[in-house]
Motif scaffolding. Structure first.
Motif, short mmCIF file in Angstrom:
data_model
loop_
_atom_site.label_atom_id
_atom_site.label_comp_id
_atom_site.label_asym_id
_atom_site.label_seq_id
_atom_site.Cartn_x
_atom_site.Cartn_y
_atom_site.Cartn_z
N GLY A 1 29.76 44.29 40.70
CA GLY A 1 30.67 44.87 39.74
C GLY A 1 32.12 44.50 39.98
N HIS A 2 32.47 44.21 41.24
CA HIS A 2 33.82 43.83 41.59
C HIS A 2 33.73 42.77 42.69
CE1 HIS A 2 35.22 47.29 39.31
NE2 HIS A 2 34.31 48.00 39.94
N PRO A 3 34.61 41.77 42.66
CA PRO A 3 34.47 40.66 43.61
C PRO A 3 35.19 40.85 44.94
CG PRO A 3 36.17 40.14 42.03
CD PRO A 3 35.63 41.49 41.63
N ASP A 4 35.92 41.97 45.12
CA ASP A 4 36.75 42.08 46.33
C ASP A 4 35.93 42.32 47.60
OD1 ASP A 4 36.24 44.50 45.00
OD2 ASP A 4 37.89 45.52 45.99
N ASN A 5 34.67 42.71 47.47
CA ASN A 5 33.77 42.78 48.62
C ASN A 5 32.94 41.51 48.75
OD1 ASN A 5 33.73 44.96 50.48
ND2 ASN A 5 33.01 46.35 48.91
N SER A 6 32.32 41.09 47.67
CA SER A 6 31.35 40.00 47.75
C SER A 6 32.00 38.64 47.99
CB SER A 6 30.50 39.94 46.47
OG SER A 6 31.32 39.86 45.31
N THR A 7 33.17 38.39 47.43
CA THR A 7 33.79 37.07 47.59
C THR A 7 34.19 36.79 49.04
OG1 THR A 7 34.54 37.12 45.29
CG2 THR A 7 35.58 35.52 46.75
N PRO A 8 34.92 37.69 49.72
CA PRO A 8 35.21 37.40 51.13
C PRO A 8 33.96 37.39 52.00
CG PRO A 8 36.02 39.58 50.52
CD PRO A 8 35.64 38.89 49.26
N ALA A 9 32.93 38.14 51.63
CA ALA A 9 31.68 38.09 52.41
C ALA A 9 31.07 36.70 52.37
CB ALA A 9 30.69 39.12 51.87
N ILE A 10 31.21 36.01 51.25
CA ILE A 10 30.66 34.66 51.10
C ILE A 10 31.60 33.61 51.69
CG2 ILE A 10 29.98 32.90 49.43
CD1 ILE A 10 29.14 35.23 47.57
N LEU A 11 32.89 33.72 51.38
CA LEU A 11 33.85 32.68 51.76
C LEU A 11 34.50 32.91 53.11
CD1 LEU A 11 35.73 32.15 48.38
CD2 LEU A 11 33.89 30.77 49.33
N GLY A 12 34.55 34.16 53.58
CA GLY A 12 35.33 34.49 54.75
C GLY A 12 36.81 34.52 54.41
N GLY A 13 37.63 34.97 55.35
CA GLY A 13 39.06 34.99 55.16
C GLY A 13 39.55 36.13 54.30
N PHE A 14 40.81 36.02 53.91
CA PHE A 14 41.48 36.98 53.04
C PHE A 14 41.40 36.43 51.62
CE2 PHE A 14 45.51 37.73 50.77
CZ PHE A 14 45.55 39.12 50.73
N CYS A 15 40.85 37.21 50.70
CA CYS A 15 40.62 36.73 49.34
C CYS A 15 41.22 37.66 48.31
CB CYS A 15 39.11 36.61 49.05
SG CYS A 15 38.23 35.41 50.06
N THR A 16 41.95 37.06 47.39
CA THR A 16 42.36 37.75 46.17
C THR A 16 41.49 37.22 45.05
OG1 THR A 16 44.65 37.94 46.92
CG2 THR A 16 44.26 38.15 44.57
N SER A 17 40.83 38.12 44.32
CA SER A 17 39.85 37.64 43.34
C SER A 17 39.71 38.61 42.18
CB SER A 17 38.48 37.45 44.01
OG SER A 17 38.08 38.61 44.70
N LEU A 18 39.26 38.07 41.07
CA LEU A 18 38.97 38.90 39.90
C LEU A 18 37.81 38.28 39.15
CD1 LEU A 18 40.16 37.46 37.05
CD2 LEU A 18 42.32 37.99 38.16
N LEU A 19 37.15 39.12 38.37
CA LEU A 19 35.99 38.70 37.58
C LEU A 19 36.38 38.69 36.11
CD1 LEU A 19 32.92 38.05 37.53
CD2 LEU A 19 32.51 40.51 37.34
N GLU A 20 36.33 37.52 35.49
CA GLU A 20 36.72 37.37 34.09
C GLU A 20 35.81 36.35 33.42
OE1 GLU A 20 39.30 39.15 32.91
OE2 GLU A 20 39.22 38.42 30.86
N TYR A 21 35.32 36.65 32.23
CA TYR A 21 34.42 35.77 31.49
C TYR A 21 33.16 35.43 32.30
CZ TYR A 21 38.93 35.07 29.17
OH TYR A 21 40.15 35.26 28.57
#
Length: 306
Positions: free
Chosen positions: A124-144
């Motif tokens: 539902g939101h990428p702020d947990n899943s994206t850094p879990a996959i990529l590592g590091g500090f991530c700023t992210s949003l889900l659009e389209y």
């Protein structure tokens, strides 16, 4: 059999509600292989769903369905060090593990970008899943239906001390505490600090973090659900942290600490043992690798407490 290792994450980082997160070097490890039946177990006698309701199984089957492949069953062993319902991304780790594990078992037909988008759609939101996959500090949003993100390596700048309490807080309950609308000034407050936080971590200008970690969107409403939560934040800062914030939906609180401060953790342990015995300080660092899939080493399962 494959081994899937996924790091913990701290989402909603400071002012970055539903948009900023970081991977931390605390891990859930999963051992997976195709099977003619569903065989799911966990180490240390931990209870996990052992049927089709298991989140990892569901996410793995999602990948098989997308790829048009039948999934008769799955052998899965869970070895989890990320505490559940503490705001450290335990459910996200399971989601990511199911997706990348199944993808690996199928020969990696999906690209990493596909996995990132799929994980965010499920979470539902990428702020947990994206850094879990990529590592590091991530700023992210889900659009389209797509995740748009920027990843910044920061492991050489900061340590993180997680103050983990001995009680849980469900994400659903924490979500219900947040109002549906906010004042315009609160939106501006968070927007300016989210930009300052990201810029400060990119440039290494760490003196801004005390102000940049501020938040008006979720922490003031959730602290009422967390006994001693606000006092823990104040104490973490008073001991010398550069900033502190609620991790995910809580109740864990994360302190950002300059790597040059070699005594912060020991001081925090002594202080919290006396002042907040229900909270355990855990020294962590940023995981820069993210989710990792490797062949299971020979004899690895023999070392597990099954």
């Amino acid at each position: 059999m494959i081994t899937v290792r996924v790091p913990a994450t701290s989402a909603n980082m400071g002012p970055g509600f539903d948009s900023i997160g970081i991977a931390l070097n605390l891990y859930n490890t999963f051992y997976m292989e195709e099977s003619d039946s569903i065989e799911i177990s966990a180490t240390h006698g931990e209870h996990v769903p052992s049927d089709e309701s298991n989140l990892i199984y569901q996410c793995a089957k999602r990948v098989y369905d997308i790829c048009g492949k039948p999934m008769p069953g799955l052998k899965l062993i869970e070895d989890c060090d990320i505490p559940q319902t503490r705001g450290l991304g335990s459910s996200s780790a399971c989601t990511v593990a199911g997706l990348i594990g199944a993808n690996a078992l199928l020969g990696n037909p999906l690209h990493q970008e596909n996995i990132i988008d799929l994980a965010a759609a499920i979470e539902g939101h990428p702020d947990n899943s994206t850094p879990a996959i990529l590592g590091g500090f991530c700023t992210s949003l889900l659009e389209y239906g797509k995740v748009w993100s920027v990843r910044v390596p920061i492991a050489d700048k900061l340590d993180f001390v997680a103050f983990i309490p001995n009680f849980e807080l469900s994400t659903e309950k924490a979500r219900q505490a947040i109002p549906r609308t906010i004042p315009h000034k609160d939106a501006v407050f968070n927007l300016s600090r989210a930009a300052l936080l990201t810029g400060s971590l990119v440039t290494g200008d760490l003196h801004n973090l005390m102000v940049a970690a501020g938040d008006c969107l979720h922490q003031p409403y959730r602290f009422g659900l967390i006994p001693d939560g606000e006092e823990v934040v104040k104490s973490a800062k008073g001991l010398g942290a550069l900033g502190a914030f609620l991790s995910g939906a809580g109740p864990t609180i994360i302190a950002m600490v300059d790597k040059e401060d070699k005594t912060y953790y020991s001081r925090a342990c002594m202080y919290f043992a006396e002042r907040f015995p229900n909270w355990k300080p855990v020294l962590l660092s940023c995981d820069e690798v993210g989710a990792l899939v490797t062949p299971t080493e020979e004899g690895a399962l023999d070392k597990l407490d099954l």
